[in-house]
Design an enzyme around this catalytic site. Structure first.
Site, PDB file in Angstrom:
ATOM      1  CB  THR A  14      -0.995   0.109   1.283  1.00 52.05           C
ATOM      2  OG1 THR A  14      -1.859  -1.066   1.282  1.00 52.05           O
ATOM      3  CG2 THR A  14      -1.739   1.314   1.336  1.00 52.05           C
ATOM      4  CB  SER A  59       2.772  -7.801   1.355  1.00 51.03           C
ATOM      5  OG  SER A  59       1.721  -7.847   2.263  1.00 51.03           O
ATOM      6  CB  THR A  92       0.323  -3.713   6.484  1.00 51.68           C
ATOM      7  OG1 THR A  92      -0.709  -3.740   5.888  1.00 51.68           O
ATOM      8  CG2 THR A  92       0.872  -2.294   6.431  1.00 51.68           C
ATOM      9  CG  ASP A  93      -2.531  -7.577   4.093  1.00 54.62           C
ATOM     10  OD1 ASP A  93      -2.776  -6.797   4.639  1.00 54.62           O
ATOM     11  OD2 ASP A  93      -2.876  -7.614   2.750  1.00 54.62           O
TER      12      ASP A  93
HETATM   13  N1  ASP Z   1      -2.765  -5.787   0.995  1.00 54.51           N
HETATM   14  C1  ASP Z   1      -1.575  -4.677   1.260  1.00 54.51           C
HETATM   15  C2  ASP Z   1      -0.359  -5.380   1.265  1.00 54.51           C
HETATM   16  O1  ASP Z   1       0.098  -6.130   2.086  1.00 54.51           O
HETATM   17  C3  ASP Z   1      -1.794  -4.012   2.476  1.00 54.51           C
HETATM   18  C4  ASP Z   1      -0.804  -2.852   3.043  1.00 54.51           C
HETATM   19  O2  ASP Z   1       0.012  -2.847   2.249  1.00 54.51           O
HETATM   20  O3  ASP Z   1      -1.316  -2.390   4.005  1.00 54.51           O
HETATM   21  O4  ASP Z   1       0.417  -5.189   0.178  1.00 54.51           O
END
Ligand code: ASP
Length: 308
Positions: A14, A59, A92-93
């Protein structure tokens, strides 16, 4: 001369996401190059930086090949005398899994600060730029070492970090251990020791030589859980199973028996907990080995063990 170069590796997420102007959701992760993310921060203009785009993914889709590339490039740059530290931009995932994987495989003697964002770069008020700047602060911190996550001004160790919130900018926690440090107005306030150790002899080479990762799944104990999932996985050829037990790693009787049968057939089994805090405390008479970390990190350990 003391090392002053910072290497930034982009993997997507993100923090590099693009969406409708101002929107917080409905964006696509991994759209903006890492070079542009760094160039957008005026405070970094005088820092000696190298950027590398290792991947450009969401991710949730993290793959072994990306981990291999990341480990290889980190190992390369960590070995350069003029490199002070590494920053990794990441979604973050699965950040906590990458953090633990890199700590296990590299055990770096320099800081590797993984950072992220909860809002895309095109949001009205994106959180990525400040997180990236804070990650630089950690990567440049004299004496810092090991793999850490840097998000919302909080620094978490690789062993403890876990995503705890679906939406909040301060989306990570360290469980009972608490954070390692805070970044406050460009300064690191350290609370406890930096992450240390763990890379076994030859582990990085084994990871880099592997064609694919072993098949390791997580099975969760819950009301009504039985033996069928475990039996089906074993019949399908699974190589490792992490049981996310209830409470202190407890498992219902049919599930425990299925896992014991799996072990007899040569499947490696570890027992973690689905509880958010605490760790499984081993007891005399345990038939399935307890693991002190979260199920996803126990899974990383099992992957590495099976690569041995
Ligand atoms: N789905 C995203 C990822 O993990 C979420 C994020 O980055 O906050 O790439």
């Amino acid at each position: 001369m003391s090392p002053d170069r910072i290497v930034v590796m982009g993997t997507g997420g993100t923090i590099a996401g693009r969406g409708a102007p101002g929107a917080e959701l409905g964006y696509v992760a991994g759209q903006i190059g890492v070079e542009d993310l760094v160039a957008a921060i005026p405070e970094l203009r005088d820092v000696r930086v190298v950027t590398e785009q290792v991947a450009q993914i969401d991710s949730k889709d993290m793959a072994f090949g990306v981990w291999q590339s990341l480990a290889a490039r980190c190992a390369h740059w960590l070995g350069q005398a003029d490199v002070a530290g590494i920053v990794v931009t990441h979604g973050t995932d699965t950040l906590e899994e990458t953090a633990w994987f890199l700590q296990r495989v590299l055990a770096p003697g320099k800081p590797v600060a993984i950072t992220c964002a909860m809002r895309p770069a095109t949001a009205l008020v994106p959180d990525g730029p400040q997180n990236l700047l804070d990650a630089f602060t950690v990567a440049r911190q004299a004496g810092a070492r090991g793999v850490m996550a840097v998000c919302a001004g909080v620094v978490h160790g690789a062993a403890e970090v876990r995503k705890v919130h679906t939406y909040r900018l301060d989306a990570f926690g360290s469980g009972d251990a608490g954070p390692l440090a805070y970044v406050e107005a460009g300064r690191v306030r350290q609370l406890r020791g930096w992450p240390q150790g763990l890379s076994g002899a030859g582990l990085l080479d084994r990871v880099l030589c592997a064609r694919e990762w072993p098949w390791v799944e997580i099975v969760t104990n819950h009301a009504g859980a039985g033996s069928r999932t475990v039996d089906a996985l074993v019949a399908g050829g699974v190589q490792g199973l992490v049981a996310a037990g209830t409470g202190n790693g407890s498992l219902n009787v049919p599930m425990e028996q299925a896992l014991l049968r799996a072990m007899e057939k040569g499947v490696r089994v570890l027992r973690s907990t689905r509880c958010l805090d605490g760790k499984v405390i081993a007891q005399a008479g345990d038939r399935l080995p307890a693991h002190p970390l979260t199920p996803v990190k126990a899974r990383v350990d099992l992957l590495l063990e099976l690569l041995a």
